[in-house]
Write a protein that holds these residues in place. Structure first.
Motif, PDB file in Angstrom:
ATOM      1  N   PHE A  31     -11.209 -12.000  -9.133  1.00  0.00           N
ATOM      2  CA  PHE A  31     -10.155 -10.859  -9.235  1.00  0.00           C
ATOM      3  C   PHE A  31     -10.316 -10.052  -8.106  1.00  0.00           C
ATOM      4  O   PHE A  31     -11.359  -9.569  -7.733  1.00  0.00           O
ATOM      5  CB  PHE A  31     -10.635 -10.099 -10.500  1.00  0.00           C
ATOM      6  N   ALA A  32      -9.289 -10.102  -7.331  1.00  0.00           N
ATOM      7  CA  ALA A  32      -9.197  -9.173  -6.212  1.00  0.00           C
ATOM      8  C   ALA A  32      -8.748  -7.822  -6.559  1.00  0.00           C
ATOM      9  O   ALA A  32      -8.300  -7.681  -7.626  1.00  0.00           O
ATOM     10  CB  ALA A  32      -8.106  -9.552  -5.272  1.00  0.00           C
ATOM     11  N   ALA A  33      -9.259  -6.583  -5.926  1.00  0.00           N
ATOM     12  CA  ALA A  33      -9.067  -5.458  -6.398  1.00  0.00           C
ATOM     13  C   ALA A  33      -7.535  -4.708  -6.097  1.00  0.00           C
ATOM     14  O   ALA A  33      -6.685  -5.229  -5.317  1.00  0.00           O
ATOM     15  CB  ALA A  33      -9.993  -4.270  -5.663  1.00  0.00           C
ATOM     16  N   LEU A  34      -7.017  -4.147  -7.006  1.00  0.00           N
ATOM     17  CA  LEU A  34      -5.723  -3.452  -6.727  1.00  0.00           C
ATOM     18  C   LEU A  34      -5.904  -2.103  -7.496  1.00  0.00           C
ATOM     19  O   LEU A  34      -6.102  -1.615  -8.715  1.00  0.00           O
ATOM     20  CB  LEU A  34      -4.652  -4.025  -7.653  1.00  0.00           C
ATOM     21  N   THR A  35      -6.100  -0.983  -6.384  1.00  0.00           N
ATOM     22  CA  THR A  35      -6.490   0.338  -6.819  1.00  0.00           C
ATOM     23  C   THR A  35      -5.225   1.349  -6.544  1.00  0.00           C
ATOM     24  O   THR A  35      -4.433   1.210  -5.615  1.00  0.00           O
ATOM     25  CB  THR A  35      -7.553   0.748  -5.967  1.00  0.00           C
ATOM     26  N   ALA A  36      -4.742   2.009  -7.758  1.00  0.00           N
ATOM     27  CA  ALA A  36      -3.729   3.128  -7.570  1.00  0.00           C
ATOM     28  C   ALA A  36      -4.524   4.578  -7.226  1.00  0.00           C
ATOM     29  O   ALA A  36      -5.406   4.668  -8.027  1.00  0.00           O
ATOM     30  CB  ALA A  36      -3.180   3.219  -8.972  1.00  0.00           C
ATOM     31  N   ARG A  37      -4.098   5.153  -6.357  1.00  0.00           N
ATOM     32  CA  ARG A  37      -4.794   6.344  -5.736  1.00  0.00           C
ATOM     33  C   ARG A  37      -3.658   7.266  -5.148  1.00  0.00           C
ATOM     34  O   ARG A  37      -2.702   6.685  -4.451  1.00  0.00           O
ATOM     35  CB  ARG A  37      -6.147   5.968  -4.907  1.00  0.00           C
ATOM     36  N   ALA A  38      -4.019   8.372  -4.902  1.00  0.00           N
ATOM     37  CA  ALA A  38      -3.288   9.331  -3.974  1.00  0.00           C
ATOM     38  C   ALA A  38      -3.727   9.012  -2.657  1.00  0.00           C
ATOM     39  O   ALA A  38      -4.850   8.688  -2.209  1.00  0.00           O
ATOM     40  CB  ALA A  38      -3.321  10.824  -4.388  1.00  0.00           C
ATOM     41  N   ALA A  39      -2.424   9.261  -1.625  1.00  0.00           N
ATOM     42  CA  ALA A  39      -2.800   9.153  -0.236  1.00  0.00           C
ATOM     43  C   ALA A  39      -2.020   9.921   0.537  1.00  0.00           C
ATOM     44  O   ALA A  39      -0.851  10.192   0.021  1.00  0.00           O
ATOM     45  CB  ALA A  39      -2.801   7.520   0.175  1.00  0.00           C
ATOM     46  N   ARG A  40      -2.351  10.421   1.599  1.00  0.00           N
ATOM     47  CA  ARG A  40      -1.334  11.133   2.515  1.00  0.00           C
ATOM     48  C   ARG A  40      -0.803  10.024   3.696  1.00  0.00           C
ATOM     49  O   ARG A  40      -1.612   9.477   4.466  1.00  0.00           O
ATOM     50  CB  ARG A  40      -2.101  12.040   3.136  1.00  0.00           C
ATOM     51  N   TYR A  48       7.502  16.067  10.849  1.00  0.00           N
ATOM     52  CA  TYR A  48       7.041  16.505   9.527  1.00  0.00           C
ATOM     53  C   TYR A  48       5.833  16.083   9.176  1.00  0.00           C
ATOM     54  O   TYR A  48       5.011  15.507   9.904  1.00  0.00           O
ATOM     55  CB  TYR A  48       7.936  15.976   8.444  1.00  0.00           C
ATOM     56  N   PRO A  49       5.057  16.977   8.202  1.00  0.00           N
ATOM     57  CA  PRO A  49       3.703  16.898   7.803  1.00  0.00           C
ATOM     58  C   PRO A  49       3.757  15.455   7.138  1.00  0.00           C
ATOM     59  O   PRO A  49       4.696  14.931   6.598  1.00  0.00           O
ATOM     60  CB  PRO A  49       3.390  18.067   6.894  1.00  0.00           C
ATOM     61  N   PRO A  50       2.566  15.139   7.030  1.00  0.00           N
ATOM     62  CA  PRO A  50       2.522  13.924   6.177  1.00  0.00           C
ATOM     63  C   PRO A  50       2.779  14.108   4.719  1.00  0.00           C
ATOM     64  O   PRO A  50       2.570  15.256   4.436  1.00  0.00           O
ATOM     65  CB  PRO A  50       1.077  13.227   6.131  1.00  0.00           C
ATOM     66  N   THR A  51       3.105  12.982   3.918  1.00  0.00           N
ATOM     67  CA  THR A  51       3.377  13.238   2.477  1.00  0.00           C
ATOM     68  C   THR A  51       2.321  12.779   1.429  1.00  0.00           C
ATOM     69  O   THR A  51       1.767  11.483   1.803  1.00  0.00           O
ATOM     70  CB  THR A  51       4.628  12.491   2.168  1.00  0.00           C
ATOM     71  N   GLU A  52       1.952  13.450   0.589  1.00  0.00           N
ATOM     72  CA  GLU A  52       0.999  12.873  -0.345  1.00  0.00           C
ATOM     73  C   GLU A  52       1.852  11.982  -1.235  1.00  0.00           C
ATOM     74  O   GLU A  52       2.898  12.524  -2.180  1.00  0.00           O
ATOM     75  CB  GLU A  52       0.291  13.713  -1.070  1.00  0.00           C
ATOM     76  N   ILE A  53       1.281  10.655  -1.495  1.00  0.00           N
ATOM     77  CA  ILE A  53       2.155   9.725  -2.443  1.00  0.00           C
ATOM     78  C   ILE A  53       0.966   9.139  -3.173  1.00  0.00           C
ATOM     79  O   ILE A  53      -0.367   9.440  -2.921  1.00  0.00           O
ATOM     80  CB  ILE A  53       2.622   8.568  -1.579  1.00  0.00           C
ATOM     81  N   TRP A  54       1.421   8.299  -4.259  1.00  0.00           N
ATOM     82  CA  TRP A  54       0.383   7.783  -5.132  1.00  0.00           C
ATOM     83  C   TRP A  54       0.716   6.203  -4.597  1.00  0.00           C
ATOM     84  O   TRP A  54       2.111   5.718  -4.981  1.00  0.00           O
ATOM     85  CB  TRP A  54       0.520   7.660  -6.639  1.00  0.00           C
ATOM     86  N   GLY A  55      -0.178   5.426  -4.397  1.00  0.00           N
ATOM     87  CA  GLY A  55       0.089   3.920  -3.790  1.00  0.00           C
ATOM     88  C   GLY A  55      -0.925   3.167  -4.368  1.00  0.00           C
ATOM     89  O   GLY A  55      -2.066   3.433  -4.425  1.00  0.00           O
ATOM     90  N   TYR A  56      -0.535   1.705  -4.324  1.00  0.00           N
ATOM     91  CA  TYR A  56      -1.474   0.835  -4.529  1.00  0.00           C
ATOM     92  C   TYR A  56      -2.208   0.461  -3.417  1.00  0.00           C
ATOM     93  O   TYR A  56      -1.565   0.195  -2.239  1.00  0.00           O
ATOM     94  CB  TYR A  56      -1.112  -0.529  -5.176  1.00  0.00           C
TER      95      TYR A  56
END
Ligand code: C2O
Ligand code: CU
Length: 463
Positions: A31-40, A48-56
């Motif tokens: 099982f490889a990992a797949l993590t959902a988390r917030a990131a900039r 422009y400033p970086p955007t906070e997204i939610w990404g795998y």
């Protein structure tokens, strides 16, 4: 006392385990990992400033998952978001327990928890994965990625590009994602349409190419609600697959290729632009057309054009459903702004439009605003179905069936290509047919994602 990473490593070493253990364990159970988390991320141009997204795995789009046809996909999904989540593997003829619909096929994965997805990919093609809990928020924040299932024998192309088309609704000052996910405007009109259009997370994706090069383009529309009308410029192309499934014969791209939300198209294109010129995948939204992806041409792959491409090898189970013996079903879609829906049933009670709206419902399927306890149809394994869909609203909708592909049936009774999502124009009536050959409870919903929780969701049971 809090355990620091160093403490952990020290105690692991003291126990004679060594720091390599987690990796080895991962390889052993596959099982490889797949993590959902917030990131900039720098989604907007550099000013422009970086955007906070939610990404795998903190990327936009999520990491490409690629397997060979028939192989298993195994991912340990970890939820590092502040919200419940789950992962749906869109378009895969999947085992129902792995379909990833929070609240239907599995419990939602709470923050800090994980879930192991493990399924076979029986069909080659271009698929994608995305969040399926509060998807109108989570997909809009960036929780989606490509899932590619390779044919046993790859088509003869020079290279391939996976192109994930998306749009974002951003605050132009702060550069941050507009958080009006549950606003009635998003729910009751055409859905959440962004003001910033990207391909693979870039607004200006540029892919150098050579003259006469042959590319396979795997297009995926991952936006919440945008219909992408696309054209080729400096490229000659053929559609070879739709929604993952190969066409019987390559179909030349002559005019506008329309890609609705969740739909995919596999193209084989030849670069015809001259050296020093650009070829483009053009977005032809009136009044302004712009380049969705630019292919600057330098160098030459071959002196002359190649012969037209062959069809992709068929997937198993592409049979035509038996129309004569098919069970007839009907789905009437109603509601929305400027529609004529007066009332609908919510929680077993008839409610007027205003009352429905006050509870966050703006649409109905067959007069039902919320998803019913009983399915739209209870089908037995192998049962052929023809389903008439009536769009009695003024908006287009992208209807998606989980777990099985269907074919559109024309007025003359002719079958269209296999699809998992059909774009229904405002006021249109169309018919689809399929064989119910995958057991389980399968959603059938609008993939204009804000429409699904506000009335456009039903389900089918296959037993
Ligand atoms: Cu891609 Cu139920 O969705
Ligand atoms: Cu819709």
């Amino acid at each position: 006392m809090t355990t620091t990473r160093r403490d952990f490593l020290r105690s692991a070493a003291a126990a004679g385990l060594g720091a390599a253990l987690p990796l080895r364990a991962l390889a052993e159970d596959g099982f490889a990992a797949l993590t959902a988390r917030a990131a900039r991320l720098q989604l907007l141009p550099d000013s422009y400033p970086p955007t906070e997204i939610w990404g795998y795995d903190s990327t936009i789009p999520g990491p490409e998952i690629r397997v060979k046809q028939g192989e298993r996909v195994r991912r340990r999904f970890a939820n590092a978001l502040p919200q419940d989540s789950s992962v749906h593997w869109h378009g895969i003829r999947i085992d129902n327990a792995m379909d990833g619909v929070a609240g239907v096929t599995q419990a939602p994965v709470a923050p800090g928890d994980s879930f192991d997805y493990d399924f076979a990919a029986p069909d080659a093609g271009t698929y994608w994965y995305h969040a399926h809990n509060r998807s109108w928020e989570q997909v809009a924040r960036g929780l989606h990625g490509p899932l590619i299932v390779e044919e046993a024998e790859a088509p003869d192309v020079d290279r391939e590009e996976v192109l994930v088309l998306d749009d974002w609704l951003l605050n132009p000052e702060s550069g941050q994602i507009d958080d009006s996910f549950d606003h009635p405007m998003m729910m009751s009109h055409g859905g959440r349409i962004g003001n910033y259009i990207t391909t693979n997370g870039r607004y200006n994706l540029s892919l150098p190419a050579r003259r006469h090069e042959r590319l396979r383009l795997r297009l995926i529309n991952a936006s919440n609600a945008r219909i992408f009308p696309l054209k080729l410029s400096g490229l000659a192309g053929w559609i070879v697959a739709l929604d993952g499934m190969p066409l019987a014969a390559p179909s030349p791209v002559e005019d506008v290729l329309v890609l609705g939300p969740a739909q995919r198209a596999d193209l084989i294109v030849d670069v015809l632009a001259q050296e020093g010129e650009d070829a483009d995948l053009v977005h032809v939204d009136d009044p302004d057309a712009f380049s969705q992806v630019v292919f600057p041409v330098s160098g030459t792959a071959s002196q002359s054009r190649r012969a037209p491409p062959a069809a992709l090898p068929p997937n198993p189970n592409m049979n035509m459903p038996d129309l004569a013996g098919a069970t007839p079903l009907r789905l009437v879609m109603s509601g929305g702004a400027m529609g004529r829906m007066q009332s609908a049933i919510l929680n077993g009670e008839r409610k007027g439009f205003r009352e429905l709206a006050a509870s966050g419902y703006f649409w109905a399927f067959n007069d039902m605003a919320d998803m019913t306890e009983t399915p739209l149809a209870d089908l037995s394994m192998g049962e052929p179905v023809r389903l008439e869909i009536v769009n009695d609203t003024v908006f287009p909708h992208a209807m998606h069936l989980h777990g099985m592909h269907f074919r559109e049936v024309s007025d003359k009774g002719e079958f269209g290509p296999l699809r998992d999502t059909i774009v229904m124009g405002g006021g249109e009536t169309r018919e689809i047919a399929f064989t119910a050959d995958n057991p389980g409870d399968w959603l059938f919903h609008c993939h204009m994602l804000s429409h699904a929780p506000s009335g456009m969701m039903t389900w089918l049971r296959v037993t």
